[in-house]
Design an enzyme around this catalytic site. Structure first.
Site, PDB file in Angstrom:
ATOM      1  N   ASN A   8       0.880  -1.172   0.000  1.00 21.78           N
ATOM      2  CA  ASN A   8       0.000   0.000   0.000  1.00 21.78           C
ATOM      3  C   ASN A   8       0.914   1.219   0.000  1.00 21.78           C
ATOM      4  OD1 ASN A   8      -1.744   2.113   0.613  1.00 21.78           O
ATOM      5  ND2 ASN A   8      -2.810   1.039   2.265  1.00 21.78           N
ATOM      6  N   LYS A  15       3.055   1.007   3.293  1.00 19.42           N
ATOM      7  CA  LYS A  15       2.685  -0.066   4.217  1.00 19.42           C
ATOM      8  C   LYS A  15       2.821  -1.382   3.469  1.00 19.42           C
ATOM      9  CE  LYS A  15      -0.786   2.784   6.528  1.00 19.42           C
ATOM     10  NZ  LYS A  15      -2.197   3.143   6.545  1.00 19.42           N
ATOM     11  N   ARG A  63      -2.282  -1.745  -3.775  1.00 18.01           N
ATOM     12  CA  ARG A  63      -3.363  -0.758  -3.743  1.00 18.01           C
ATOM     13  C   ARG A  63      -3.121   0.250  -4.859  1.00 18.01           C
ATOM     14  NH1 ARG A  63      -4.341   4.360   0.268  1.00 18.01           N
ATOM     15  NH2 ARG A  63      -6.439   4.847  -0.431  1.00 18.01           N
ATOM     16  N   GLY A 182      -9.086   9.094   7.660  1.00 12.59           N
ATOM     17  CA  GLY A 182      -7.625   8.956   7.815  1.00 12.59           C
ATOM     18  C   GLY A 182      -7.003  10.284   7.457  1.00 12.59           C
ATOM     19  N   ASP A 254      -2.368  16.600  11.864  1.00  7.32           N
ATOM     20  CA  ASP A 254      -2.514  15.484  12.808  1.00  7.32           C
ATOM     21  C   ASP A 254      -3.662  15.794  13.779  1.00  7.32           C
ATOM     22  OD1 ASP A 254      -2.317  13.563  14.840  1.00  7.32           O
ATOM     23  OD2 ASP A 254      -0.157  13.374  14.518  1.00  7.32           O
ATOM     24  N   GLY A 304     -10.956   8.021  12.667  1.00  4.37           N
ATOM     25  CA  GLY A 304     -12.232   7.382  12.993  1.00  4.37           C
ATOM     26  C   GLY A 304     -12.106   6.316  14.072  1.00  4.37           C
ATOM     27  N   GLU A 305     -10.987   5.573  14.056  1.00  6.19           N
ATOM     28  CA  GLU A 305     -10.813   4.491  15.035  1.00  6.19           C
ATOM     29  C   GLU A 305     -10.355   5.002  16.396  1.00  6.19           C
ATOM     30  OE1 GLU A 305      -8.050   1.707  13.195  1.00  6.19           O
ATOM     31  OE2 GLU A 305      -9.231   1.791  11.354  1.00  6.19           O
ATOM     32  N   ASN A 306      -9.661   6.143  16.392  1.00  3.97           N
ATOM     33  CA  ASN A 306      -8.971   6.563  17.620  1.00  3.97           C
ATOM     34  C   ASN A 306      -9.509   7.809  18.301  1.00  3.97           C
ATOM     35  OD1 ASN A 306      -6.764   4.552  17.657  1.00  3.97           O
ATOM     36  ND2 ASN A 306      -6.256   5.492  15.687  1.00  3.97           N
ATOM     37  N   GLU A 356      -7.273  -2.599   4.966  1.00  4.80           N
ATOM     38  CA  GLU A 356      -7.160  -2.560   3.507  1.00  4.80           C
ATOM     39  C   GLU A 356      -6.210  -3.648   3.015  1.00  4.80           C
ATOM     40  OE1 GLU A 356      -6.250   1.688   3.955  1.00  4.80           O
ATOM     41  OE2 GLU A 356      -7.491   2.066   2.200  1.00  4.80           O
TER      42      GLU A 356
HETATM   43  N1  LIG Z   1      -5.296   8.748  18.788  1.00  4.79           N
HETATM   44  C1  LIG Z   1      -5.593   9.509  17.729  1.00  4.79           C
HETATM   45  N2  LIG Z   1      -6.413  10.556  17.838  1.00  4.79           N
HETATM   46  C2  LIG Z   1      -6.705  11.340  16.795  1.00  4.79           C
HETATM   47  N3  LIG Z   1      -6.223  11.144  15.572  1.00  4.79           N
HETATM   48  C3  LIG Z   1      -5.385  10.114  15.373  1.00  4.79           C
HETATM   49  C4  LIG Z   1      -5.021   9.241  16.427  1.00  4.79           C
HETATM   50  N4  LIG Z   1      -4.174   8.310  15.924  1.00  4.79           N
HETATM   51  C5  LIG Z   1      -4.022   8.593  14.611  1.00  4.79           C
HETATM   52  N5  LIG Z   1      -4.749   9.673  14.289  1.00  4.79           N
HETATM   53  C6  LIG Z   1      -4.835  10.334  12.964  1.00  4.79           C
HETATM   54  O1  LIG Z   1      -4.902   9.393  11.920  1.00  4.79           O
HETATM   55  C7  LIG Z   1      -4.299   9.958  10.754  1.00  4.79           C
HETATM   56  C8  LIG Z   1      -3.748   8.877   9.882  1.00  4.79           C
HETATM   57  O2  LIG Z   1      -4.749   7.956   9.589  1.00  4.79           O
HETATM   58  P1  LIG Z   1      -4.467   6.756   8.575  1.00  4.79           P
HETATM   59  O3  LIG Z   1      -5.744   6.027   8.408  1.00  4.79           O
HETATM   60  O4  LIG Z   1      -3.280   5.998   9.015  1.00  4.79           O
HETATM   61  O5  LIG Z   1      -4.180   7.614   7.287  1.00  4.79           O
HETATM   62  P2  LIG Z   1      -3.565   7.311   5.865  1.00  4.79           P
HETATM   63  O6  LIG Z   1      -3.729   5.819   5.607  1.00  4.79           O
HETATM   64  O7  LIG Z   1      -4.416   8.134   4.969  1.00  4.79           O
HETATM   65  O8  LIG Z   1      -2.139   7.747   5.914  1.00  4.79           O
HETATM   66  C9  LIG Z   1      -3.219  10.899  11.261  1.00  4.79           C
HETATM   67  O9  LIG Z   1      -3.229  12.068  10.492  1.00  4.79           O
HETATM   68  C10 LIG Z   1      -3.628  11.203  12.705  1.00  4.79           C
HETATM   69  O10 LIG Z   1      -4.039  12.530  12.780  1.00  4.79           O
HETATM   70  C1  LIG Z   2      -7.845   8.082  -1.648  1.00  2.00           C
HETATM   71  C2  LIG Z   2      -7.186   8.645  -0.449  1.00  2.00           C
HETATM   72  O1  LIG Z   2      -7.446   9.755  -0.085  1.00  2.00           O
HETATM   73  O2  LIG Z   2      -6.314   7.850   0.187  1.00  2.00           O
HETATM   74  P1  LIG Z   2      -5.500   8.210   1.526  1.00  2.00           P
HETATM   75  O3  LIG Z   2      -6.522   8.426   2.596  1.00  2.00           O
HETATM   76  O4  LIG Z   2      -4.644   6.991   1.774  1.00  2.00           O
HETATM   77  O5  LIG Z   2      -4.723   9.465   1.242  1.00  2.00           O
HETATM   78 MG   LIG Z   3      -5.263   5.286   4.224  1.00  2.00          MG
END
Ligand SMILES: Nc1ncnc2c1ncn2[C@@H]1O[C@H](COP(=O)(O)OP(=O)(O)O)[C@@H](O)[C@H]1O
Ligand SMILES: CC(=O)OP(=O)(O)O
Ligand SMILES: [Mg+2]
Length: 378
Positions: A8, A15, A63, A182, A254, A304-306, A356
């Site tokens: 990914n 990843k 991906r 994310g 963040d 969303g998860e955290n 994913e």
């Molecule tokens: N405990 C937390 N509280 C709030 N936001 C968080 C926490 N842990 C991670 N994040 C947020 O999750 C984001 C990354 O999400 P992720 O799904 O890994 O993104 P991506 O796959 O798009 O890189 C980071 O920008 C961070 O702000």
């Molecule tokens: C499509 C997309 O926005 O992917 P990511 O959240 O990984 O940046």
């Molecule tokens: Mg992502």
């Protein structure tokens, strides 16, 4: 049981995960790779591929974010597939170039292994015409391929399926609003296991407020910045994709930092947080109306998860819709797949960690099996 490597390659991270059946035989994450250009991604990938035992590898699943009109299912990579993914770079400038680097490096280092592309857009190919089209002159839209494609499909598909399982229901009889929050963020109305509509559009720029992307804006802002502000289109593209969203509003993408600063009374972080959460709420309301019946609202991905404060604020005041979070059930002490709404609520509010990489492995294996089946029948 054969092994599958999943890559990914994101805009700022790589990843990887090695699957033996559905078990994980190894995994890793390399962050902050994009700033030095594609060479960065190449080096990260080469070091991953040289450090992992890749014996008995049946395939590499990649991906790929934008599959355009062409790909509605996972696909074995050929030169022609690579060319098609390259043609879509202007529509996913933060993503498709990194995805291509991953494919090219893996092909070079593992020339005898089948490469499979799994597209973020594929799950959304079921959207009805009214969800896919933009209300502009049809002949212009057709000529230039202007339509909603939608993204994060692998995640929305996986998470909606897991949500149905968590509720003990058949996915084909379950309506879920999935919120993938994310770095990129999108909402999806999943009706009976199929994407009805999603908030990202022709590119991953539309919809929710994101880490660095604006989400929905009035298109006149672009004309105004061009005509009156004197910016050229590349500068506007860069502004909206990389210097907007949380980073543009509060200087940080963040969500952990945004929440900490908001708790300390910082005005910019408070505005960013409010815009982020209220935008989500607007989509939840719209998608509830479009679905007619909602069985669950599910949060996934990094934020969303955290981030319990985001979940609480995004769904505050929706009890008239049957949607509520029970603060005692969302106190930060629980993890994994869980229901955070009160007992007996008409709509279940869930948290489901996305996966994913697992979904890509499942789909990659499916392609290998379909590819082999005809020759075995002969
Ligand atoms: N405990 C937390 N509280 C709030 N936001 C968080 C926490 N842990 C991670 N994040 C947020 O999750 C984001 C990354 O999400 P992720 O799904 O890994 O993104 P991506 O796959 O798009 O890189 C980071 O920008 C961070 O702000
Ligand atoms: C499509 C997309 O926005 O992917 P990511 O959240 O990984 O940046
Ligand atoms: Mg992502």
């Amino acid at each position: 049981m054969s092994r599958i490597l999943v890559l990914n390659c994101g805009s700022s991270s790589v990843k990887w995960r090695l699957f033996h059946g559905s078990d994980t035989a190894g995994k890793g994450l390399v962050e902050r790779v994009g700033s030095g250009g594609p060479a960065d991604h190449e080096a990260a990938l080469a070091s991953i591929l040289s450090s992992v035992d890749l014996s008995g590898l049946a395939a590499v699943g990649h991906r790929v974010v934008h599959g355009g009109d062409r790909f509605s299912a996972p696909t074995i990579v050929t030169d022609e597939v690579i060319a098609a993914v390259r043609d879509l770079v202007p529509l996913a400038p933060l993503h498709n170039p990194a995805n291509l680097t991953g494919i090219e490096v893996a092909r070079r280092l593992l020339p005898d292994v089948t490469q499979v592309a799994v597209f973020d857009t594929a799950f959304h190919r079921t959207m009805p015409a009214w969800a896919r089209a933009y209300a502009i002159d049809t002949s212009v839209a057709d000529r230039w391929g202007i339509q909603r494609y939608g993204f994060h499909g692998t995640s929305h598909e996986y998470v909606s399926r897991r949500t149905a399982a968590l509720l003990g229901r058949e996915v084909t009889d379950t309506n879920v609003i999935t919120l993938h929050l994310g770095n990129g963020a999108s909402a999806c109305a999943v009706k009976g296991g199929r994407s009805l509509i999603t908030s990202m559009g022709m590119s991953p720029l539309e919809g929710l407020v994101m880490g660095t992307r604006s989400g929905d804006i009035d298109p006149t802002i672009i004309f105004h910045l061009r005509r009156v502000g004197g910016l050229d289109v590349d500068q506007i593209d860069e502004l909206l994709n990389r210097r907007s969203g949380l980073v543009g509003l509060a200087g940080d993408n963040d969500m952990r930092e945004i929440i900490a600063r908001r708790d300390a009374g910082d005005a910019a972080a408070t505005l960013a947080f409010d815009m982020y959460c209220q935008r989500i709420k607007g989509y939840v309301g719209a998608y509830a109306a479009l679905l007619g019946r909602v069985d669950a609202v599910t949060f996934t991905a990094g934020v969303g998860e955290n981030a319990a404060p985001v979940r609480a604020a995004a769904l505050a005041g929706l009890t008239a819709f049957g949607i509520a979070v029970d603060p005692d059930r969302d106190d930060g002490a629980r993890s994994g797949e869980r229901i955070i709404s009160p007992d007996g609520a008409p709509v279940a509010v869930c948290v489901v960690p996305t996966d994913e990489e697992l979904e890509i492995a499942i789909q990659t294996r499916g392609v290998l099996e379909a590819d082999r089946a005809p020759s075995e029948q002969r």
